[in-house]
Motif scaffolding. Structure first.
Motif: not given
Length: 133
Positions: A109-127
């Motif tokens: 149930v929470v996987k789509p939100l979890f993956v979205l948050m993690l993808r955004r976090s990785l974009q933030r990590f790159a910066r």
């Protein structure tokens, strides 16, 4: 229930800088949404050290099982909610986040939100890593 997850982000920084940025545990709150991390045992830079990541109130205690700068850090998740293994790796100019987790029944149930948050976090990590000092 088990799940495997791997996400990657390109980072315009040398591998050693990417590694230092990803393993700067106390600063992970600057790029991972809703998370604070602290070293709770050892120095955080050696096998056997433990860190605790608290994300939206859920503790994820991890023990470092492999410390191989500037290539990878492997962890064992020790928590009641999050169990399994994780690898934070640097492959050239890429940061790779991999998990093999034993997840709670509600994970689908929470996987789509979890993956979205993690993808955004990785974009933030790159910066974060590109400007890391």
């Amino acid at each position: 229930m088990n799940t495997d997850l791997e996400l990657t982000v390109e980072v315009a920084a040398p591998p050693d800088t990417i590694f230092r940025a990803m393993s700067d545990w106390e600063r992970q709150s600057e790029w991972i949404f809703g998370t604070t991390v602290k070293v709770v045992e050892g120095d955080g830079k050696s096998v056997g050290s433990e860190i605790d990541a608290v994300t939206f109130g859920v503790s994820d205690r991890m023990r470092i099982t492999r410390w191989d700068p500037p290539h990878a850090v492997e962890v064992l998740h020790l928590g009641k909610v999050v169990k399994g293994t994780g690898v934070f790796a640097v492959r050239g100019s890429r940061f790779v986040w991999s998990e093999s987790l034993d997840v709670p029944f509600f994970y689908p149930v929470v996987k789509p939100l979890f993956v979205l948050m993690l993808r955004r976090s990785l974009q933030r990590f790159a910066r974060f890593a590109e400007g890391y000092r």
